[in-house]
Each structure stands twice: as C-alpha cells, then as structure tokens.
Design an enzyme around this catalytic site. Structure first.
Site, PDB file in Angstrom:
ATOM      1  N   MET A  56      -5.741  -7.032   8.460  1.00 53.17           N
ATOM      2  CA  MET A  56      -5.170  -6.741   9.222  1.00 53.17           C
ATOM      3  C   MET A  56      -6.106  -5.253   9.565  1.00 53.17           C
ATOM      4  O   MET A  56      -6.939  -4.835   9.071  1.00 53.17           O
ATOM      5  CB  MET A  56      -3.778  -6.157   9.140  1.00 53.17           C
ATOM      6  N   TYR A 106      13.310 -34.557 -17.739  1.00 55.94           N
ATOM      7  CA  TYR A 106      11.988 -34.595 -17.668  1.00 55.94           C
ATOM      8  C   TYR A 106      11.361 -34.687 -16.314  1.00 55.94           C
ATOM      9  O   TYR A 106      11.910 -35.133 -15.367  1.00 55.94           O
ATOM     10  CB  TYR A 106      11.256 -35.540 -18.600  1.00 55.94           C
ATOM     11  N   GLY A 132      -7.840  -6.864   4.107  1.00 55.62           N
ATOM     12  CA  GLY A 132      -8.797  -6.756   5.345  1.00 55.62           C
ATOM     13  C   GLY A 132      -8.495  -7.925   6.585  1.00 55.62           C
ATOM     14  O   GLY A 132      -8.948  -7.873   7.502  1.00 55.62           O
ATOM     15  N   SER A 170      15.397 -42.466 -12.682  1.00 58.32           N
ATOM     16  CA  SER A 170      14.081 -41.890 -12.449  1.00 58.32           C
ATOM     17  C   SER A 170      13.990 -41.733 -10.998  1.00 58.32           C
ATOM     18  O   SER A 170      14.238 -42.460 -10.076  1.00 58.32           O
ATOM     19  CB  SER A 170      13.031 -42.357 -12.976  1.00 58.32           C
ATOM     20  N   HIS A 217     -15.514  -8.708   0.572  1.00 55.53           N
ATOM     21  CA  HIS A 217     -14.618  -9.539   1.177  1.00 55.53           C
ATOM     22  C   HIS A 217     -14.562 -10.909   0.569  1.00 55.53           C
ATOM     23  O   HIS A 217     -13.891 -11.363   0.131  1.00 55.53           O
ATOM     24  CB  HIS A 217     -14.752  -9.590   2.731  1.00 55.53           C
ATOM     25  N   CYS A 259       9.478 -39.318 -11.036  1.00 55.56           N
ATOM     26  CA  CYS A 259       8.345 -39.719 -11.087  1.00 55.56           C
ATOM     27  C   CYS A 259       7.432 -39.879  -9.995  1.00 55.56           C
ATOM     28  O   CYS A 259       6.651 -40.395  -9.860  1.00 55.56           O
ATOM     29  CB  CYS A 259       8.450 -41.197 -11.664  1.00 55.56           C
ATOM     30  N   ARG A 269      -3.312  -1.378  -6.247  1.00 57.22           N
ATOM     31  CA  ARG A 269      -2.529  -2.588  -6.181  1.00 57.22           C
ATOM     32  C   ARG A 269      -2.712  -3.520  -7.496  1.00 57.22           C
ATOM     33  O   ARG A 269      -4.072  -3.485  -8.039  1.00 57.22           O
ATOM     34  CB  ARG A 269      -2.749  -3.564  -4.916  1.00 57.22           C
ATOM     35  N   ARG A 310      -3.261   3.236   8.642  1.00 60.90           N
ATOM     36  CA  ARG A 310      -3.479   2.138   7.672  1.00 60.90           C
ATOM     37  C   ARG A 310      -2.412   0.978   7.545  1.00 60.90           C
ATOM     38  O   ARG A 310      -1.324   1.240   7.636  1.00 60.90           O
ATOM     39  CB  ARG A 310      -3.889   2.466   6.366  1.00 60.90           C
ATOM     40  N   LYS A 326       0.913  -1.216  -0.030  1.00 61.41           N
ATOM     41  CA  LYS A 326       0.224  -0.057  -0.041  1.00 61.41           C
ATOM     42  C   LYS A 326       0.833   1.372  -0.095  1.00 61.41           C
ATOM     43  O   LYS A 326       0.431   2.084  -0.859  1.00 61.41           O
ATOM     44  CB  LYS A 326      -0.944   0.025   1.095  1.00 61.41           C
TER      45      LYS A 326
HETATM   46  P1  ADP Z   1      -7.359  -2.602   3.780  1.00 59.24           P
HETATM   47  O1  ADP Z   1      -5.979  -2.919   3.736  1.00 59.24           O
HETATM   48  O2  ADP Z   1      -8.441  -3.456   4.634  1.00 59.24           O
HETATM   49  O3  ADP Z   1      -7.986  -2.367   2.425  1.00 59.24           O
HETATM   50  P2  ADP Z   1      -7.365   0.294   3.870  1.00 59.24           P
HETATM   51  O4  ADP Z   1      -6.219   0.872   4.581  1.00 59.24           O
HETATM   52  O5  ADP Z   1      -7.242   0.641   2.380  1.00 59.24           O
HETATM   53  O6  ADP Z   1      -7.571  -1.153   4.540  1.00 59.24           O
HETATM   54  O7  ADP Z   1      -8.556   1.168   4.569  1.00 59.24           O
HETATM   55  C1  ADP Z   1      -9.856   0.621   4.354  1.00 59.24           C
HETATM   56  C2  ADP Z   1     -10.645   1.731   3.497  1.00 59.24           C
HETATM   57  O8  ADP Z   1     -10.474   2.838   4.422  1.00 59.24           O
HETATM   58  C3  ADP Z   1     -10.225   2.141   2.439  1.00 59.24           C
HETATM   59  O9  ADP Z   1     -11.282   1.294   1.454  1.00 59.24           O
HETATM   60  C4  ADP Z   1     -10.334   3.743   2.180  1.00 59.24           C
HETATM   61  O10 ADP Z   1     -11.183   4.039   1.130  1.00 59.24           O
HETATM   62  C5  ADP Z   1     -10.682   4.151   3.353  1.00 59.24           C
HETATM   63  N1  ADP Z   1      -9.464   5.056   3.818  1.00 59.24           N
HETATM   64  C6  ADP Z   1      -8.146   4.557   4.213  1.00 59.24           C
HETATM   65  N2  ADP Z   1      -7.583   5.698   4.268  1.00 59.24           N
HETATM   66  C7  ADP Z   1      -8.448   6.880   4.103  1.00 59.24           C
HETATM   67  C8  ADP Z   1      -8.300   8.255   3.945  1.00 59.24           C
HETATM   68  N3  ADP Z   1      -6.776   8.733   4.350  1.00 59.24           N
HETATM   69  N4  ADP Z   1      -9.248   9.094   3.505  1.00 59.24           N
HETATM   70  C9  ADP Z   1     -10.479   8.344   3.132  1.00 59.24           C
HETATM   71  N5  ADP Z   1     -10.725   7.077   3.423  1.00 59.24           N
HETATM   72  C10 ADP Z   1      -9.809   6.240   3.547  1.00 59.24           C
HETATM   73 MG    MG Z   2      -7.832  -0.989   1.038  1.00 61.14          MG
END
Ligand code: ADP
Ligand code: MG
Ligand code: MG
Length: 934
Positions: free
Chosen positions: A118, A890, A116, A803, A479, A870, A357, A107, A37
């Site tokens: 963490m 092989y 999701g 083999s 999810h 094998c 990503r 984050r 991220k």
């Molecule tokens: P995950 O790794 O579980 O996807 P994120 O860190 O992406 O978690 O956060 C989850 C949600 O929170 C994201 O979908 C994002 O839209 C929202 N979010 C995170 N940071 C911000 C921010 N600075 N401003 C607005 N929304 C945020």
């Molecule tokens: Mg996210």
C-alpha cells in the site's frame, strides 16, 4: 468485543489514537484496530523508545469508507483536527505555517504486514511558501528542496496517478531525475544541488498538471485529506488484493492510516536512515543485521536505488547511534520475545524509531531462532512450535545444488556473478525479465528465474510463479529479498554487476550476454549466479534421514529440525501415518516419523513388474474359472508386496485398501496396444476391443468401482485378503509383529461391508489354520460417500475402524468431479465462493459436517472405534487441525508431508489446550480424552 464494536459505529466512536511524548493511547495488542504499524508505534512509545509523535486513524474508518461510498464518518474531521493539534503542540510547529511548518508522513498499515503493498507519502505539508520556512529554519536549501521534490513525486504518483503506463516503462519522475543527472553529468541523487532540485519540483508539478488536468495542491489540509484518501484507496489496489489472496488476508480487515511527524535522514552526512533485524532473517544467526544509507530518506533503502551499507559500518559514521540501536535491539527482543524488524532514521545524530514488527524470516531462520530462543529461555518450547508454520518445513526439505557440479561450473568459468544470499535454496530456470512473463511462462510449465533491476510490489504474482528471483539492485532488506523470504523463494539480490536491459530483454555480465529464455542457476544460500542449468540434490534433512549419506552431527539444520520434531511429538495427540504402497516409500515415511500406513493402495501394485499381465487376464476372463486362474497368478505377486511393507513397518499398523478403481483403467484404450494385448492373451482383437467397450462408463467416478467390484467379483477380495494374511503369517513367523487393517472402500450401505467382511474373516481364519500362526487384524471401511457418513452408526456395528477418504467425500458431497473442476474451481476460489480449494483444505461446513456426523454416530455404537483420514487433506495443516478438533485418532499423508503433519498436529493440540484453559474448567472432556479400552 463484537457487540461493542457495532454499537460504537455510532456517534461516540473513537476513530483516532494519539501517540507521543512517551505515552500512547494504543498498545501492541490493538493490531486489529490500529493496524500492525500503528499498534507497534504506540507500544514503542509506551516502552520509552524515541518515536516521533503522531496519531493513527483506525481500520474501522477504512471499513466505513468502503461501506459508505468512499466517505468518512462525520466526527472524523474534528478528531483529526484535535489530534493534529496535539502533535503541533508537542512539536511546537504547525501544518502549513509559513515560518515554522510541521511536516508529516501519511502511512498505511494493516493488521497483517503487507510490505510495500500500500502507499505511504512523506514530507506532507510542503508548498511554495512552507518550503521557504523550512529553508529558514534549517538553513539548508538543498535539503528543503530535496524534501519538496520527494513530496511532489510521491503525491503525484500516489494521489494524482502519474505512474508508468507500460511494464517496460520507467517511472516518469525518475525519468526526469535521470535526465537532470545526465545534464549535470552526475551519477547520484545526492550530487544534485538546490537549484537542480528546485527545477525538478517545477518540472514535476507541470508533469502532474499535464497528466491530471489539475494543479498540485498547495493547501496542506487538502494535501492531508488527499493523502488519507489515497492510502485508504490503496487497500483496494490490484497488488494489495493479489497479496491478500496469496496470504489469506480478508478484505474486510481494512488498513489504518498513520500520520506522523517527519524526521529527516536527508539533512546531510550526519543524518541517515536504515532498516534492521534483531537477528539475521536469512540464517537465524544471533547477530544484529541491517543496512543503512547516510543522507537518505526511508524509501531509498528499501527501494534499492542506492546499495546500502551493512549496519556494522555505522560504527564509523555514528558510533553513538549504533550503540543506542544495540540497546534498543535487546530491549525489543526482551519485550516482544521475538525477532523484530525495525526502521529507524537518524536526524543530525539523533536516533528515531519509525517502525517495528515481528521479523519475517526464512524457514531455516524461523527454526533456528525458535530453537535458540528456547535455549536462551526467552520462550517455551510450546511457543517455539506455535511460531513455526508447518508448511515452512517444506523449505528445509528443498533441494540444494550438487556441490561437485557447481564447483565444476565455477571452475569452467560459468560463474556469472555473486550477489547477496537473500533467500536460501537452489533454483535453475530460464531467464525472464518481467513479472507478467514469469507468470505466463510458468503457466506453460516453464521453470523461470525472474530477473529484475529491482522488484516492486507489482511483481508479486510473477515472483510467486518463478523458481527464483534475481535482482541487480537492493540489499538484504530490499523488496525482492523480503518477499522472497516470506514466500520461501530462492533469491539472489543486489547483484550489481548485472546490466539488465528490459527493452532488449538481455542482461550483460562480465562480457557475456544472457538473453531471455536462457538457463541460469542461482544459489540463494551463497549468492552465486551460474550460467546454465545445474542439477540439484537432496536437502540436509533428506541426506540424513532418507539417503543416510550425511552424519547428523555434521548437519546443524537437521539437528534443529529433529529438535522441533521431538517437541512436536511431546504435545500432539494425533498419530501420524502415511499413504504408501511400496516398501521404500514406507521406509522414507518411517524415517520422517510415520507411525503406520493409513492407506496402501493395492491398485498401484498391479502396475508393477509382471502384474499387469495376469491382472488383464483376470479382467478379460469370461468365466469364474478363468478369472480364478488369473487371480492365482496374482496372489504370490501381491503377497510379496505386502511382505515387503510389513517388514519395513515392523509391527506398526498397515491399512490396506482392497481394489478401488474401475477395471477399465487397467486396459489399453488404443488399437495398437489392444492388438498387442490380444496377441499376448491368445484372444482376437475384436474380443479385447469389445471387452474394453463393455467396461466403458459415462461417469466412472460414480461407476463400477470400490467395494462394488468385490461384491460382484468376491473372488478378487478373496485373493487380496489371502495375499495380505499369508504375507502377515510369513512375516510373523520370521519373528516380526504385524498389524494388518483391511479397508473396504466406497461403502455406502452396511450390507456392502458385511458382505466383504465375511470373505475377509473367512480367509483370515483359514490362513491362520493353514500356517499355524495367529495374528491380529482389523476390518474396517473408508467413509467417502455421504450415505456412508449418514449411516455410520449402522456401519460401525461391523466396522472396526473408519478412515475418511476425503478426496472422494469432497467430490461426492460437493457434487464436483475433481478432474473436471479446473475450469471453475479456481475462479470459485477467486470469487470467494469457496474460501480455499476444497480439495486442498477440508470444506468444514459441508464435508467437515459429514465427518462430524460419522464420528458421532460411529462412536455412539462403538466408543473405541478407530478413526483416521487418508485423503490428501491429511497433510494440510488446517485440515489436520480440524481432524484434531473432531477427535480423530490419526491423519495419514504422503511421506514428505509427515513432518508437516507432526508439527500441525502439535500446534492443533496446543491451540486446543489454550482455548480449554481459557474457558471454564467445568467443561466436559472431549470424547477422545475419555479413557478408551484400546
Ligand atoms: P511501508 O509500510 O511500505 O513500510 P512506511 O509507512 O513504513 O511504508 O514508510 C516507508 C518509509 O518511509 C519508511 O521506511 C520510513 O523510514 C519512512 N517514513 C515514514 N514515516 C516517516 C517519518 N515520519 N519520518 C521519516 N521517515 C518516515
Ligand atoms: Mg515500513
Ligand atoms: Mg476413494
């Protein structure tokens, strides 16, 4: 890098990387340090996309945190302060400022994406004072309290631990919200007004206090460090650990923490938030694919509380932002040369990018996208091969529902509902309503469909155990959908007509009640949910190649599969053979691209029609004459088997192993069958019983088996050799080429091999003479016990090929009996004593080392020694790669794994090319690259 890293662990370590104002200190390459991220936030900033400013604390802080009793490096606080100062300056706002407060998100973000798993906390910086500042600045009380209640809710859950206790419980905060909605007689969160939300904040705070015995913190700096600690702490939560185990992500990687300026999708109807893929992640189609919600914050889309709208609908709400997103979509694909998964937020008509990503996709999509991108000249065919995990091909070979049966079921009113086609494929199973049950039922051997209102990261193990996943809420990017696609599970999501009741374990749909344990069938390609159990039928690839019931021109999935396979064949060096002992199996394997048989187990044939009788007669015989008489009956039967195989293989090499298992495996062990056998053979029951007992062994795996049988009973080898060569002669006379390779199993001593070899060669000579026809053949051995590997130079003096029988070689090297390993091997893998099950992936350090010794010693006396594998490992991608590295000729695997092995072999060759290209050109050529006579 490594040295630098450890040096840097000292004082001048850079722990914090800033991004913002069009420039970032990090890049996309720095995923190891900044997490996926953080690295991509930096990259997007650098390529000029609108990213709210912030900074990333590196994964090294996480490592430090766990190495030092959950404490931080000294310099960190100062660095955070400096970086925060930069953000504050750029935003012209301050964390905790009561007039103009900066709000941030905290984050998580590891090197590999763990969707999701963490924790993330939004709207941090709000307290009873700053909320007033926010109201004053936005003139929007409802919005400010919506942010505040979200923050207290997340903080209370993640940092202060107020979570549901029991698996059937609902979230304590959600319970309070539900209660409030009921009081007010409203249905949606958005219908609650400022006072309601303000009241909820107060309720939340007192619930936290009651639970944690501590007040919710008002000081923003305390909030910040509390959140940072919780995010680092979430690296070691159960679901993150389970997820890492499932995807082989090492615990030592750690997570980064991103602190980023908040932007607000919940500021009203001109604001919103969404997620999108630059192409359809389920089908791979080249269309912009996503969902959004107006007046919502990020988590709302993903968690599936409200069902989001398709991205095209944005043209009605905010066409300018949609257009901007379209430009970003193509900019991202051109830049990353891949399909990207993005998260965005619109704040009062202004678009912000919050994440990107590489997009996870189904196997169908992965293949289509790779092929399309080659055709679009975005990537090379080599790159396409690198992007498809060999095991993904499994999904293409997976069954689909029998269309007629499904149509009948639908006509018969069995169609319960239609949801989103989130994970293609067909699955039938019994309904269970929670992940723990799914796991438990699957352990008992039940096929289950995990049915949930929505899934959460806690459900990951249950999702893995289920045949398929069905959810009532959530969109294509929820999810459930995301994880299902990654796991290759069948999934139908967002099936909103289902009324699921966890406590009574039932679901109501269209006036019907489906209870736990009842059968349903879900079609993840169409989204249909059907009552009862539907039969499945073969995949498109199978219908074209194996059943030949489908015209390849009408099979787009097959066509892409074929293209990938032909690219793979362009680059792979390893040949691919198959393990098969029946003509039809062999034909299947050839259809999948096998280039020979690497292991034909003759003992399987003895169980075939009419053969077990003479076989038993042979085993029960007292004298050589009797034994020979029985073998004489077996000869024509075996010959026929081999004829069939040679015909199908049409000149390709066929390795046939002489008899391997201990003889008692062919005899019955209960009295009733023994009496019956005695009757058939005209023997007394006692005699049969006594013979079976005399064959009993304490450890059959290490007992009287393999070439030991042929050494003590040479007439068995003689018969088998005769059957092989006579079959060869017959087929050759019919005008087809044959290439038999006779393989002597379990050789540990060269004299065992020469003993057997002599018999085989004598038979070959006489058959050629008798039949008046000449054919090529080889005599070689399996290397499957350590002494064989260690004396490979002696053995190679006589063997024409090796083999590697890595099943036995693993058993004998590790001193582990595979059939008895269940009790400890899985725990061993969990404890990381072995990083993977050594019977699945070659144990490189032990078994692999013996293989290398055998290769080296064998080729030292016979440079053109033919080498293969094998064991089961021959179809496992990482083992195939290893076989490539050590220079085998092989690999051989079961028919349905042949395509996987082809792709794995190509990927190994490409990886090899790459690393050779990088190292100095003066390097010695690998032994297998040298020209050989054969
Ligand atoms: P995950 O790794 O579980 O996807 P994120 O860190 O992406 O978690 O956060 C989850 C949600 O929170 C994201 O979908 C994002 O839209 C929202 N979010 C995170 N940071 C911000 C921010 N600075 N401003 C607005 N929304 C945020
Ligand atoms: Mg996210
Ligand atoms: Mg063996």
């Amino acid at each position: 890098m490594n040295k630098k890293r450890s040096n840097l662990m000292g004082k001048n370590q850079k722990y914090v990387y800033f991004f913002g104002n069009g420039k970032a200190e990090g890049t996309a390459e720095m995923k190891g340090l900044l997490g996926g991220k953080g690295a991509n936030l930096a990259e997007m900033t650098n390529i000029g996309l609108p990213v709210p400013p912030g900074f990333t604390m590196t994964t090294e802080v996480c490592t430090y945190y766990y190495d030092h009793g959950r404490s931080y490096p000294r310099s960190l606080r100062k660095d955070v302060k400096t970086a925060l100062g930069k953000v504050e300056k750029s935003m012209k706002a301050k964390l905790g400022d009561s007039a103009n407060p900066l709000l941030v998100s905290v984050r998580s973000g590891a090197r590999a994406s763990m969707p999701g798993m963490m924790d993330t906390i939004l709207n941090l910086g709000l307290n009873d004072e700053t909320v007033k500042g926010l109201i004053a600045r936005t003139n929007n009380e409802r919005f400010a309290y919506d942010c505040y209640r979200r923050f207290v809710q997340m903080y209370g859950d993640v940092v202060m631990g107020l979570k549901p206790v029991h698996k059937d419980d609902i979230d304590p905060f959600e319970a309070l919200i539900e209660e409030k909605k009921k009081q007010k007689g409203v249905y949606l969160d958005t219908e609650l007004n400022a006072d309601d939300l303000k009241d909820l904040v107060a309720q939340f705070k007192s619930a936290i206090k009651k639970h944690a015995g501590k007040e919710f913190p008002q000081n923003p700096m305390d909030q910040l460090w509390g959140a940072i600690g919780a995010v680092f702490g979430s690296w070691m939560n159960d679901r993150a650990i389970a997820y890492r185990r499932m995807y082989d992500i090492p615990g030592s990687w750690g997570t980064a923490v991103n602190i980023q300026t908040m932007v607000f999708g919940n500021m009203g109807e001109d604001s919103g938030t969404g997620v999108a893929f630059t192409r359809d992640p389920a089908t791979g189609e080249n269309v912009f694919y996503g969902e959004f919600l107006m007046n919502a914050q990020g988590e709302d889309v993903v968690a599936g509380i409200r069902t989001p709208l398709p991205i095209s609908e944005l043209s009605k709400r905010d066409p300018a932002s949609l257009k901007q997103l379209g430009n970003i979509r193509s900019k991202l694909e051109k830049h990353y040369k891949d399909v990207m998964d993005i998260e965005f937020t619109i704040q009062q008509g202004r678009l912000y990018m919050l994440q990107c990503r590489v997009g996870k996709r189904t196997a169908f999509a992965a293949i289509k996208i790779a092929v399309d991108m080659v055709l679009e000249k975005l990537i090379s065919n080599k790159e396409a091969l690198r992007r498809i995990e060999p095991d993904q091909l499994n999904q293409l070979l997976r069954p689909i529902f029998d269309p007629e049966q499904k149509a009948n079921a639908v006509r018969g009113g069995k169609l319960l509902a239609k949801g989103l086609n989130a994970g293609p494929g067909a699955a039938s199973g019994r309904v269970v309503f929670n992940a723990a049950d799914a796991e438990e039922w699957a352990k008992r051997g039940e096929r289950v469909i995990l049915t949930r209102i929505e899934t959460s990261p806690e459900d990951i193990k249950g999702m893995d155990a289920a045949e398929g996943i069905l959810t009532a809420r959530g969109g294509m990017t929820s999810h459930a959908a995301l994880v299902a696609r990654q796991m290759g599970k069948v999934c139908v999501a967002g099936c909103s007509v289902l009324e699921i009741d966890y406590s009574s374990r039932t679901m109501r749909v269209n006036g019907k009640v489906i209870r736990e344990g009842e059968w349903i069938s879900i079609d993840g390609s169409t989204g249909e949910v059907v009552e009862g159990k539907l039969e499945t039928r073969p995949s498109e690839v199978q219908q074209v190649l194996i059943d030949r019931t489908l015209d390849p021109k009408k099979a787009p999935v097959y066509q892409e599969f074929a293209r990938i396979m032909s690219w793979a064949d362009e680059y792979r060096r390893l040949k691919i053979r198959t393990n098969a002992d029946q003509p039809d199996q062999s034909a299947n394997a050839v259809a999948f691209g096998a280039e020979g048989i690497g292991l034909c187990r003759t003992e399987h044939m003895f169980f075939g029609e009419g053969k077990i009788g003479p076989m038993r007669e042979m085993i029960l015989a007292d004298t050589l004459e009797d034994r020979k008489a029985a073998l004489k009956k077996l000869l024509p039967l075996q010959r026929k088997d081999f004829e069939g195989i040679f015909e199908v293989m049409d000149g390709m090499p066929v390795t046939i192993r002489t008899i391997d298992p201990p003889l008692h495996e062919f005899l019955p062990h209960d009295e009733k069958s023994q009496r019956a056998l005695a009757g058939e053979m005209g023997l007394s029951y006692e005699k049969v019983k006594q013979r079976v007992e005399s064959l009993h062994e304490f450890n059959p795996m290490l007992g009287f088996r393999g070439c030991r049988l042929g050494v003590i009973f040479p007439e068995i080898t003689e018969m088998q050799a005769r059957a092989i060569f006579e079959a060869a002669a017959i087929v050759k006379k019919k005008g087809k080429e044959v290439e038999p390779e006779v393989m002597i199993p379990l050789v540990g001593n060269i004299l065992e091999l020469t003993h057997q070899e002599k018999i085989v060669r004598e038979v070959a000579q006489s058959v050629m003479k008798e039949q008046g026809v000449k054919f090529k053949y080889l005599v070689g051995t399996m290397i499957e016990i350590p002494r064989g590997a260690l004396t490979a130079d002696q053995i190679a003096a006589s063997a024409e090929f090796f083999s590697f029988g890595t099943n036995d070689l693993t058993q004998t090297t590790l001193g582990v009996s595979r059939d008895d390993a269940g009790k400890f091997l899985i725990p061993y893998v969990e404890k990381e004593i072995y990083s993977k099950d050594p019977f699945e992936a070659i144990d490189r350090a032990g078994v692999g080392e013996l293989m290398k010794i055998a290769v080296r010693k064998g080729r030292s006396v016979k440079p053109d020694l033919k080498l293969g594998i094998c064991g089961e490992h021959g179809g496992e991608p990482s083992s195939v790669e290893f076989c490539h590295e050590i220079g085998l000729d092989y690999v051989s695997c079961s028919p349905f794994r042949v395509p996987i092995a082809r792709l794995a072999a190509a990927r190994a060759a490409l990886k090899d090319q790459r690393s050779k290209g990088k190292s100095s050109s003066g390097r010695k050529t690998a032994p297998w690259k040298r020209k050989r006579s054969r």
